[in-house]
Design a protein around this motif. Sequence first.
Motif, PDB file in Angstrom:
ATOM      1  N   ILE A   3       0.851  -1.193   0.000  1.00 55.63           N
ATOM      2  CA  ILE A   3       0.000   0.000   0.000  1.00 55.63           C
ATOM      3  C   ILE A   3       0.885   1.242   0.000  1.00 55.63           C
ATOM      4  O   ILE A   3       1.814   1.355   0.807  1.00 55.63           O
ATOM      5  CB  ILE A   3      -0.917   0.026   1.247  1.00 55.63           C
ATOM      6  N   LEU A   4       0.576   2.190  -0.902  1.00 53.03           N
ATOM      7  CA  LEU A   4       1.208   3.509  -0.910  1.00 53.03           C
ATOM      8  C   LEU A   4       0.079   4.521  -0.756  1.00 53.03           C
ATOM      9  O   LEU A   4      -0.618   4.828  -1.727  1.00 53.03           O
ATOM     10  CB  LEU A   4       1.962   3.761  -2.219  1.00 53.03           C
ATOM     11  N   VAL A  37       6.427   9.189   5.360  1.00 52.59           N
ATOM     12  CA  VAL A  37       7.398   9.858   4.490  1.00 52.59           C
ATOM     13  C   VAL A  37       7.366  11.377   4.610  1.00 52.59           C
ATOM     14  O   VAL A  37       8.254  12.059   4.078  1.00 52.59           O
ATOM     15  CB  VAL A  37       7.199   9.446   3.009  1.00 52.59           C
ATOM     16  N   GLY A  38       6.352  11.940   5.279  1.00 53.07           N
ATOM     17  CA  GLY A  38       6.298  13.376   5.481  1.00 53.07           C
ATOM     18  C   GLY A  38       5.912  14.168   4.245  1.00 53.07           C
ATOM     19  O   GLY A  38       6.244  15.360   4.138  1.00 53.07           O
ATOM     20  N   SER A  39       5.205  13.516   3.323  1.00 54.27           N
ATOM     21  CA  SER A  39       4.715  14.225   2.134  1.00 54.27           C
ATOM     22  C   SER A  39       3.547  13.451   1.550  1.00 54.27           C
ATOM     23  O   SER A  39       3.264  12.319   1.950  1.00 54.27           O
ATOM     24  CB  SER A  39       5.815  14.390   1.083  1.00 54.27           C
ATOM     25  N   TYR A  40       2.886  14.084   0.599  1.00 53.86           N
ATOM     26  CA  TYR A  40       1.710  13.502  -0.033  1.00 53.86           C
ATOM     27  C   TYR A  40       1.951  13.290  -1.530  1.00 53.86           C
ATOM     28  O   TYR A  40       2.546  14.148  -2.189  1.00 53.86           O
ATOM     29  CB  TYR A  40       0.491  14.428   0.162  1.00 53.86           C
ATOM     30  N   LYS A  41       1.504  12.149  -2.039  1.00 56.31           N
ATOM     31  CA  LYS A  41       1.508  11.971  -3.489  1.00 56.31           C
ATOM     32  C   LYS A  41       0.688  13.100  -4.124  1.00 56.31           C
ATOM     33  O   LYS A  41      -0.317  13.502  -3.545  1.00 56.31           O
ATOM     34  CB  LYS A  41       0.891  10.616  -3.858  1.00 56.31           C
ATOM     35  N   PRO A  42       1.113  13.629  -5.266  1.00 57.81           N
ATOM     36  CA  PRO A  42       2.038  13.052  -6.235  1.00 57.81           C
ATOM     37  C   PRO A  42       3.528  13.290  -5.999  1.00 57.81           C
ATOM     38  O   PRO A  42       4.326  13.010  -6.901  1.00 57.81           O
ATOM     39  CB  PRO A  42       1.600  13.721  -7.544  1.00 57.81           C
ATOM     40  N   ALA A  43       3.925  13.824  -4.849  1.00 52.02           N
ATOM     41  CA  ALA A  43       5.354  13.828  -4.521  1.00 52.02           C
ATOM     42  C   ALA A  43       5.875  12.392  -4.590  1.00 52.02           C
ATOM     43  O   ALA A  43       5.120  11.433  -4.409  1.00 52.02           O
ATOM     44  CB  ALA A  43       5.570  14.430  -3.141  1.00 52.02           C
ATOM     45  N   ALA A  90       8.084  10.640  -2.741  1.00 53.44           N
ATOM     46  CA  ALA A  90       8.687   9.950  -1.597  1.00 53.44           C
ATOM     47  C   ALA A  90       8.062   8.584  -1.329  1.00 53.44           C
ATOM     48  O   ALA A  90       8.775   7.635  -0.974  1.00 53.44           O
ATOM     49  CB  ALA A  90       8.592  10.820  -0.349  1.00 53.44           C
ATOM     50  N   HIS A  91       6.739   8.448  -1.468  1.00 55.51           N
ATOM     51  CA  HIS A  91       6.109   7.134  -1.272  1.00 55.51           C
ATOM     52  C   HIS A  91       6.775   6.079  -2.159  1.00 55.51           C
ATOM     53  O   HIS A  91       7.082   4.969  -1.712  1.00 55.51           O
ATOM     54  CB  HIS A  91       4.623   7.178  -1.639  1.00 55.51           C
ATOM     55  N   PHE A  92       6.956   6.447  -3.422  1.00 55.86           N
ATOM     56  CA  PHE A  92       7.512   5.505  -4.388  1.00 55.86           C
ATOM     57  C   PHE A  92       8.984   5.224  -4.099  1.00 55.86           C
ATOM     58  O   PHE A  92       9.432   4.073  -4.178  1.00 55.86           O
ATOM     59  CB  PHE A  92       7.329   6.056  -5.803  1.00 55.86           C
ATOM     60  N   GLU A  93       9.721   6.259  -3.753  1.00 56.57           N
ATOM     61  CA  GLU A  93      11.145   6.073  -3.457  1.00 56.57           C
ATOM     62  C   GLU A  93      11.335   5.152  -2.262  1.00 56.57           C
ATOM     63  O   GLU A  93      12.179   4.234  -2.296  1.00 56.57           O
ATOM     64  CB  GLU A  93      11.793   7.431  -3.202  1.00 56.57           C
ATOM     65  N   VAL A  94      10.559   5.372  -1.197  1.00 51.63           N
ATOM     66  CA  VAL A  94      10.681   4.539   0.001  1.00 51.63           C
ATOM     67  C   VAL A  94      10.249   3.109  -0.291  1.00 51.63           C
ATOM     68  O   VAL A  94      10.920   2.143   0.093  1.00 51.63           O
ATOM     69  CB  VAL A  94       9.862   5.150   1.157  1.00 51.63           C
ATOM     70  N   ASP A 107      -1.193   9.162  -8.596  1.00 54.43           N
ATOM     71  CA  ASP A 107      -0.472   7.895  -8.703  1.00 54.43           C
ATOM     72  C   ASP A 107       0.169   7.598 -10.049  1.00 54.43           C
ATOM     73  O   ASP A 107       1.339   7.232 -10.107  1.00 54.43           O
ATOM     74  CB  ASP A 107      -1.418   6.748  -8.332  1.00 54.43           C
ATOM     75  N   HIS A 108      -0.581   7.721 -11.136  1.00 52.92           N
ATOM     76  CA  HIS A 108      -0.007   7.281 -12.406  1.00 52.92           C
ATOM     77  C   HIS A 108       1.060   8.235 -12.926  1.00 52.92           C
ATOM     78  O   HIS A 108       2.072   7.786 -13.484  1.00 52.92           O
ATOM     79  CB  HIS A 108      -1.125   7.049 -13.430  1.00 52.92           C
ATOM     80  N   VAL A 109       0.873   9.532 -12.735  1.00 53.45           N
ATOM     81  CA  VAL A 109       1.923  10.471 -13.157  1.00 53.45           C
ATOM     82  C   VAL A 109       3.221  10.213 -12.389  1.00 53.45           C
ATOM     83  O   VAL A 109       4.286  10.034 -13.008  1.00 53.45           O
ATOM     84  CB  VAL A 109       1.441  11.930 -13.021  1.00 53.45           C
ATOM     85  N   PRO A 110       3.201  10.156 -11.050  1.00 52.29           N
ATOM     86  CA  PRO A 110       4.476   9.878 -10.364  1.00 52.29           C
ATOM     87  C   PRO A 110       5.009   8.475 -10.618  1.00 52.29           C
ATOM     88  O   PRO A 110       6.230   8.278 -10.675  1.00 52.29           O
ATOM     89  CB  PRO A 110       4.138  10.095  -8.883  1.00 52.29           C
ATOM     90  N   ALA A 111       4.122   7.488 -10.770  1.00 56.76           N
ATOM     91  CA  ALA A 111       4.601   6.130 -11.052  1.00 56.76           C
ATOM     92  C   ALA A 111       5.397   6.101 -12.353  1.00 56.76           C
ATOM     93  O   ALA A 111       6.460   5.459 -12.433  1.00 56.76           O
ATOM     94  CB  ALA A 111       3.419   5.156 -11.134  1.00 56.76           C
TER      95      ALA A 111
END
Length: 240
Positions: free
Chosen positions: A119-120, A148-154, A156-160, A185-189
């Motif tokens: 889950i992200l 991670v201290g931030s919200y998608k679309p940043a 950090a979720h994906f990096e972690v 989700d899809h843009v940052p993914a």
Amino acid sequence: MRITDFDVLTFDCYGTLIDWESGILAALAPWRKRAGVTLGDEALLTLFSEVESKIEAERPALLYSDLLTATLREMGGRSGHAATPAEAAAFGQSVKDWPAFPDSAEALSYLKQHYKLAILSNVDRASFAHSARRLGQNFDLVVTAQDVGSYKPALAHFEVALARLAAMGIPKQKVLHTAQSLFHDHVPAKKMGLASFWIDRRAGKTGTGATKPPPEPVKPDWTAPSMAAMVEMHKREKAR
């Protein structure tokens, strides 16, 4: 490329597995009734999407339950129908009441037989714990905005998540991100080089609902209108 080629499914939760639009509208109902809010459901969800995403960008360390409280306060101000402190606080605690989509738990149980599930999510740990119980899963990995201290679309979720999966021996080429929100989700993914599967829960509806439109065109690798339809696609691939 086939969906059976992957080892891990990373999920957005709200809008994909949990019916957050129904949950949001139900949680807003006491304020709407008391204050005489005349905005229709779609207009109200659009207002929510604008305010929530703005606060997420401006205050990335804010706990999601507190962010929801702030969101209703600002929605009240923008609409000319101020929310009471009690209404705003209740909205902040409403994630626990948001329902799962009817197909989510069964689909996850099936997919768990074939993938690790992660889950992200843009919520906090305490709020997600309620949703996890509704979904009936112990996920292999959970990464929240609180973590991670931030919200998608940043990113950090994906990096972690990718770093933790790499530590398990799973490269990003074996990760399929599965989500409803093109914006969150899809843009940052795609920026992270991930394959993605669009669960288009709003297929056939106008507008983008509780999610802002993406800031740029994005093309997921697969699309289905539901988790149940994704499962059927997987079954067909396995049978071939």
